[in-house]
Motif scaffolding. Sequence first.
Motif, PDB file in Angstrom:
ATOM      1  N   ILE A 200       6.322  -0.030   7.933  1.00 38.78           N
ATOM      2  CA  ILE A 200       5.822   0.324   6.739  1.00 38.78           C
ATOM      3  C   ILE A 200       4.580  -0.407   6.372  1.00 38.78           C
ATOM      4  N   LEU A 201       3.517   0.501   6.182  1.00 39.27           N
ATOM      5  CA  LEU A 201       2.243  -0.130   6.091  1.00 39.27           C
ATOM      6  C   LEU A 201       2.036  -1.210   7.188  1.00 39.27           C
ATOM      7  N   GLY A 202       1.425  -2.071   6.993  1.00 39.94           N
ATOM      8  CA  GLY A 202       1.343  -3.291   7.795  1.00 39.94           C
ATOM      9  C   GLY A 202       2.393  -4.445   7.796  1.00 39.94           C
ATOM     10  N   LEU A 203       3.553  -3.968   6.974  1.00 35.55           N
ATOM     11  CA  LEU A 203       4.665  -4.905   6.670  1.00 35.55           C
ATOM     12  C   LEU A 203       5.584  -4.779   7.505  1.00 35.55           C
ATOM     13  N   GLN A 291       7.529   3.151  13.980  1.00 37.43           N
ATOM     14  CA  GLN A 291       6.964   2.107  14.884  1.00 37.43           C
ATOM     15  C   GLN A 291       6.277   2.999  16.160  1.00 37.43           C
ATOM     16  N   SER A 292       5.130   2.382  16.496  1.00 38.67           N
ATOM     17  CA  SER A 292       4.266   2.869  17.649  1.00 38.67           C
ATOM     18  C   SER A 292       5.359   3.813  18.824  1.00 38.67           C
ATOM     19  N   LYS A 293       6.140   2.753  18.988  1.00 41.66           N
ATOM     20  CA  LYS A 293       7.101   3.103  20.308  1.00 41.66           C
ATOM     21  C   LYS A 293       7.495   4.511  20.093  1.00 41.66           C
ATOM     22  N   GLY A 315      -3.414  12.021  11.127  1.00 46.89           N
ATOM     23  CA  GLY A 315      -4.040  11.995   9.862  1.00 46.89           C
ATOM     24  C   GLY A 315      -5.168  10.631   9.944  1.00 46.89           C
ATOM     25  N   THR A 316      -4.904   9.618  10.368  1.00 45.60           N
ATOM     26  CA  THR A 316      -5.456   8.409  10.457  1.00 45.60           C
ATOM     27  C   THR A 316      -6.751   8.748  11.336  1.00 45.60           C
ATOM     28  N   ALA A 317      -6.411   9.459  12.430  1.00 41.45           N
ATOM     29  CA  ALA A 317      -7.586   9.669  13.475  1.00 41.45           C
ATOM     30  C   ALA A 317      -8.463  10.448  12.637  1.00 41.45           C
ATOM     31  N   ALA A 346      -9.739  -3.107  17.010  1.00 42.12           N
ATOM     32  CA  ALA A 346      -8.688  -4.333  16.899  1.00 42.12           C
ATOM     33  C   ALA A 346      -7.484  -3.599  16.687  1.00 42.12           C
ATOM     34  N   GLY A 347      -6.322  -3.332  17.541  1.00 41.13           N
ATOM     35  CA  GLY A 347      -5.110  -2.751  17.089  1.00 41.13           C
ATOM     36  C   GLY A 347      -4.926  -1.718  18.100  1.00 41.13           C
ATOM     37  N   ALA A 348      -3.828  -1.824  18.963  1.00 42.10           N
ATOM     38  CA  ALA A 348      -3.784  -0.606  19.981  1.00 42.10           C
ATOM     39  C   ALA A 348      -2.401  -0.016  19.633  1.00 42.10           C
ATOM     40  N   GLY A 349      -1.870  -0.009  18.216  1.00 43.25           N
ATOM     41  CA  GLY A 349      -0.618   0.692  17.908  1.00 43.25           C
ATOM     42  C   GLY A 349      -0.587   2.139  17.472  1.00 43.25           C
ATOM     43  N   SER A 438      -4.855  -3.347  13.199  1.00 44.35           N
ATOM     44  CA  SER A 438      -4.124  -4.324  13.645  1.00 44.35           C
ATOM     45  C   SER A 438      -3.146  -4.783  12.620  1.00 44.35           C
ATOM     46  N   ALA A 439      -3.187  -4.806  11.574  1.00 49.87           N
ATOM     47  CA  ALA A 439      -2.170  -5.169  10.578  1.00 49.87           C
ATOM     48  C   ALA A 439      -2.195  -6.687  10.374  1.00 49.87           C
ATOM     49  N   VAL A 440      -3.289  -7.205  10.881  1.00 53.66           N
ATOM     50  CA  VAL A 440      -3.559  -8.819  10.601  1.00 53.66           C
ATOM     51  C   VAL A 440      -4.330  -9.205   9.708  1.00 53.66           C
ATOM     52  N   MET A 465      -9.285  -1.177   8.211  1.00 53.62           N
ATOM     53  CA  MET A 465      -8.319  -0.270   7.511  1.00 53.62           C
ATOM     54  C   MET A 465      -7.046  -0.469   7.454  1.00 53.62           C
ATOM     55  N   SER A 466      -6.381  -1.891   7.920  1.00 58.80           N
ATOM     56  CA  SER A 466      -5.136  -2.198   7.807  1.00 58.80           C
ATOM     57  C   SER A 466      -4.548  -2.433   6.420  1.00 58.80           C
ATOM     58  N   ASN A 467      -3.369  -1.677   6.180  1.00 59.13           N
ATOM     59  CA  ASN A 467      -2.845  -1.904   4.658  1.00 59.13           C
ATOM     60  C   ASN A 467      -1.489  -2.874   4.762  1.00 59.13           C
ATOM     61  N   PRO A 468      -1.294  -3.227   3.551  1.00 65.37           N
ATOM     62  CA  PRO A 468      -1.861  -3.250   2.358  1.00 65.37           C
ATOM     63  C   PRO A 468      -3.052  -4.069   2.232  1.00 65.37           C
ATOM     64  N   SER A 491     -12.338   0.250   4.125  1.00 60.87           N
ATOM     65  CA  SER A 491     -11.016  -0.255   4.267  1.00 60.87           C
ATOM     66  C   SER A 491      -9.887   0.546   3.811  1.00 60.87           C
ATOM     67  N   GLY A 492      -8.713   0.201   4.361  1.00 61.29           N
ATOM     68  CA  GLY A 492      -7.721   1.367   3.968  1.00 61.29           C
ATOM     69  C   GLY A 492      -7.382   1.106   2.649  1.00 61.29           C
ATOM     70  N   SER A 493      -7.119  -0.061   2.040  1.00 66.75           N
ATOM     71  CA  SER A 493      -6.877  -0.185   0.786  1.00 66.75           C
ATOM     72  C   SER A 493      -8.228  -0.317  -0.169  1.00 66.75           C
ATOM     73  N   ASN A 512      -9.113   5.865   4.107  1.00 67.38           N
ATOM     74  CA  ASN A 512      -7.365   6.013   4.134  1.00 67.38           C
ATOM     75  C   ASN A 512      -7.295   7.606   4.478  1.00 67.38           C
ATOM     76  N   ASN A 513      -5.912   7.836   5.288  1.00 60.48           N
ATOM     77  CA  ASN A 513      -5.496   8.831   5.537  1.00 60.48           C
ATOM     78  C   ASN A 513      -5.283  10.023   4.327  1.00 60.48           C
ATOM     79  N   MET A 514      -5.252   9.272   3.164  1.00 59.35           N
ATOM     80  CA  MET A 514      -5.070   9.893   2.115  1.00 59.35           C
ATOM     81  C   MET A 514      -6.134  11.128   1.858  1.00 59.35           C
TER      82      MET A 514
HETATM   83  N1  LIG Z   1      -6.113   3.217   6.719  1.00 60.77           N
HETATM   84  C1  LIG Z   1      -5.282   4.073   7.075  1.00 60.77           C
HETATM   85  O1  LIG Z   1      -5.404   5.369   6.583  1.00 60.77           O
HETATM   86  C2  LIG Z   1      -4.290   3.674   7.929  1.00 60.77           C
HETATM   87  C3  LIG Z   1      -3.805   2.151   8.135  1.00 60.77           C
HETATM   88  N2  LIG Z   1      -2.814   1.922   8.875  1.00 60.77           N
HETATM   89  C4  LIG Z   1      -2.701   0.647   9.113  1.00 60.77           C
HETATM   90  O2  LIG Z   1      -2.991   0.197  10.430  1.00 60.77           O
HETATM   91  C5  LIG Z   1      -2.201  -0.883  10.691  1.00 60.77           C
HETATM   92  C6  LIG Z   1      -1.434  -0.876  12.103  1.00 60.77           C
HETATM   93  O3  LIG Z   1      -0.733   0.296  11.954  1.00 60.77           O
HETATM   94  P1  LIG Z   1      -0.035   0.713  13.591  1.00 60.77           P
HETATM   95  O4  LIG Z   1      -0.899   1.130  14.417  1.00 60.77           O
HETATM   96  O5  LIG Z   1       1.185   1.847  13.313  1.00 60.77           O
HETATM   97  O6  LIG Z   1       0.762  -0.520  13.730  1.00 60.77           O
HETATM   98  P2  LIG Z   1       1.472  -1.094  15.172  1.00 60.77           P
HETATM   99  O7  LIG Z   1       2.339  -2.176  14.899  1.00 60.77           O
HETATM  100  O8  LIG Z   1       1.862   0.005  15.880  1.00 60.77           O
HETATM  101  O9  LIG Z   1       0.062  -1.699  15.816  1.00 60.77           O
HETATM  102  C7  LIG Z   1      -0.690  -2.839  15.636  1.00 60.77           C
HETATM  103  C8  LIG Z   1      -1.489  -3.149  16.766  1.00 60.77           C
HETATM  104  O10 LIG Z   1      -2.383  -4.266  16.449  1.00 60.77           O
HETATM  105  C9  LIG Z   1      -2.230  -5.421  17.527  1.00 60.77           C
HETATM  106  N3  LIG Z   1      -2.508  -6.412  17.035  1.00 60.77           N
HETATM  107  C10 LIG Z   1      -1.759  -7.643  16.482  1.00 60.77           C
HETATM  108  N4  LIG Z   1      -2.055  -8.678  16.329  1.00 60.77           N
HETATM  109  C11 LIG Z   1      -3.514  -8.590  16.804  1.00 60.77           C
HETATM  110  C12 LIG Z   1      -4.490  -9.445  16.741  1.00 60.77           C
HETATM  111  N5  LIG Z   1      -4.560 -10.658  16.705  1.00 60.77           N
HETATM  112  N6  LIG Z   1      -5.596  -9.047  17.316  1.00 60.77           N
HETATM  113  C13 LIG Z   1      -5.900  -7.725  17.752  1.00 60.77           C
HETATM  114  N7  LIG Z   1      -4.737  -6.691  17.671  1.00 60.77           N
HETATM  115  C14 LIG Z   1      -3.816  -7.198  17.107  1.00 60.77           C
HETATM  116  C15 LIG Z   1      -1.132  -5.048  18.125  1.00 60.77           C
HETATM  117  O11 LIG Z   1      -0.910  -5.676  19.253  1.00 60.77           O
HETATM  118  C16 LIG Z   1      -1.008  -3.738  18.129  1.00 60.77           C
HETATM  119  O12 LIG Z   1      -1.499  -3.014  19.171  1.00 60.77           O
HETATM  120  C17 LIG Z   1      -1.231  -1.064   9.488  1.00 60.77           C
HETATM  121  O13 LIG Z   1      -1.233  -2.261   8.914  1.00 60.77           O
HETATM  122  C18 LIG Z   1      -1.535   0.278   8.732  1.00 60.77           C
HETATM  123  O14 LIG Z   1      -1.073  -0.043   7.531  1.00 60.77           O
HETATM  124  C19 LIG Z   1      -2.199   2.666   9.849  1.00 60.77           C
HETATM  125  C20 LIG Z   1      -2.562   4.278   9.270  1.00 60.77           C
HETATM  126  C21 LIG Z   1      -3.352   4.576   8.628  1.00 60.77           C
END
Ligand SMILES: NC(=O)C1=CN([C@@H]2O[C@H](COP(=O)(O)OP(=O)(O)OC[C@H]3O[C@@H](n4cnc5c(N)ncnc54)[C@H](O)[C@@H]3O)[C@@H](O)[C@H]2O)C=CC1
Length: 626
Positions: A200-203, A291-293, A315-317, A346-349, A438-440, A465-468, A491-493, A512-514
């Motif tokens: 849920i978001l980055g939580l 989850q990405s999986k 949507g995000t793309a 940064a982030g390959a989810g 990255s959710a970080v 772009m990570s939330n919240p 920024s996402g939020s 944000n994908n909104m």
């Molecule tokens: N702004 C927007 O519209 C959107 C924002 N998001 C945000 O994106 C974030 C990620 O979402 P998902 O890809 O689904 O999550 P995810 O859990 O699938 O992917 C997270 C990725 O970040 C990587 N990561 C973790 N620690 C890292 C670090 N220290 N350095 C670089 N990469 C690191 C992980 O290895 C993984 O590849 C969430 O916070 C979510 O809220 C997601 C969708 C839309």
Amino acid sequence: MPNFSNQIRASSSLIRRLKQRTAIPAALIQTRSFTPCEGHRPVIVHKRSIDILHDPWFNKGTAFSMTERDRLDLRGLLPPNVMTSEQQIERFMVDLKRLEVKARDGPSDPNALAKWRILNRLHDRNETMYYKVLIANIEEYAPVVYTPTVGLVCQNYSGLFRRPRGMYFSAEDRGEMKSMVYNWPAEQVDMIVVTDGSRILGLGDLGVQGIGIAIGKLDLYVAAAGINPQRVLPVMIDVGTNNEKLLKDPLYLGLQEHRLDGDEYVAVIDEFMEAVFTRWPHVIVQFEDFQSKWAFKLLQRYRNKYRMFNDDVQGTAGVAIAGLLGAVRAQGRPMIDFPKQKIVVAGAGSAGIGVLNAARKTMARMLGNNESAFDSARSQFWVVDANGLITEDRENIDPEARPFAWKVKEAGRQGLREGASLVEVVQQVKPDVLLGLSAVGGLFSKEVLEAMKGSTSTRPAIFAMSNPTKNAECTSEEAFSIVGDNIIFASGSPFKDVDLGNGHIGHCNQGNNMYLFPGVGLGTLLSGSRIISDGMLQAAAECLAEYMTEEEVLSGKIYPSISSIRDITKEVAAAVVKEAVEENLAEGYREMDARELQRLNKEELLDFVERNMWGPNYPTLVYRKE
Ligand SMILES: NC(=O)C1=CN([C@@H]2O[C@H](COP(=O)(O)OP(=O)(O)OC[C@H]3O[C@@H](n4cnc5c(N)ncnc54)[C@H](O)[C@@H]3O)[C@@H](O)[C@H]2O)C=CC1
Ligand SMILES: CC(=O)C(=O)O
Ligand SMILES: [Mg+2]
């Protein structure tokens, strides 16, 4: 649960009379395709008296007129002063604003949760008024019903839960879903947002509490896209949770067992999809925060069979592409220069990979849309995940990330290696864009931002772009103060604009994908397309990119203000319909069949979309026995 079935039926003779009585221009009445706008039809109800006041779909509270009070047996059940909806809202806002004395700074608002509670209670009492408040104050309350506060709400959902909203399908319901779906009171559902609560978001994994995100997304469907609130359905698929804290929490509302996985998991989701599409064959299902999986696998499994999409992946793309193209324009360059941009992600989810795939395809199209264009586009991206830079040397590399892995030799030539840190990558690559999914929180540290000062771009772009909010890779203040006044920031939020001194403002865009999902959903609904194609998503992204004027992008504004979200959503929806028609996917909606859709010019298409957007106006209620 009360049975609302068949309660909402517009009477055609009443509509005819209404047309005669109201000042609808003759030209419109003569148009074959004319129907009263959403929300203007009288509504037949099969309940009266106190039951109406307890029904959020029909309740108008103190705004029931005296004649309606007589007609619906309400006289004496309300204070005598009949109020206009404006007066009702004024009274509500005075109460809501009482909390704002100490709370003036948006995302870090300490009273955000209290505001959410007040709004949520209004949602439970009177849906029309709730959406009227939300639409009129979208900039102020989107951060309460959506990110960032919705994250806090999900984290605390077991405590906040009062009245149920939406449906819960659990692993215990296997074999029952096709019948239990009929427990939902509405005959028609246009839009479902479903989550399994696993990210849920980055939580992280919030289990059943993730229903809050489905509710928040659907609030935007109603507010931005004008989807009728009686035809939306938030869904939680509870297959357990791997969150150890929730597993031990005696007050947790969900299944207290570890998540199902493998075939068992897929079977539950399959059964859910069959159930909802059996009852509502035309429904659109948005997958959210899986989850990405599973996000990619489920998308591939269902996208050619059902009307569905994954918001985090697709949507995000689209939103990111629009922003990336905006960043190119903000450098004073044409969009066609996009394939020259160096982009560090940064982030390959699910979100990061979704953006990478779409950005690569967009570049390839601009380069001639052949295999070599696709190949050469790949070298514009550097992907860093939790284990650093991804190269072909990576053990157990995720198949989704493999196409973006650098050859070790090529990385070496750039002074990089498998697992290089983000700061090393930024120092060596000197990217035009640094994009975080990255959710970080704080990942774009002082060191990383210092390295961005070496960017070869005239206007480096930083997308946190990570939330919240607490998960954003950096704040707007940090980005502008360290990298410089000239950057593009998203920024996402939401973040506040930054005062740069000398009367200059650093603009904070909300990436944000909104800005896309409501238009994708509405456009799909109104086109009657049976699937959601890549072309429809691409059209949505391009429409968003083109929405911004040259002047706006040059001033650093690459996304619209949220206050215009209803207008941008209408445009996106029209672009999606147009593309569906061009791809021969459109089957039409209500009285507008595919051939008529094809004949509409741009203006007529926008008018068609607008007329089918629900607005928060009290309809005339007429009582009939069932
Ligand atoms: N702004 C927007 O519209 C959107 C924002 N998001 C945000 O994106 C974030 C990620 O979402 P998902 O890809 O689904 O999550 P995810 O859990 O699938 O992917 C997270 C990725 O970040 C990587 N990561 C973790 N620690 C890292 C670090 N220290 N350095 C670089 N990469 C690191 C992980 O290895 C993984 O590849 C969430 O916070 C979510 O809220 C997601 C969708 C839309
Ligand atoms: C915005 C959104 O969909 C997310 O953060 O997951
Ligand atoms: Mg999401």
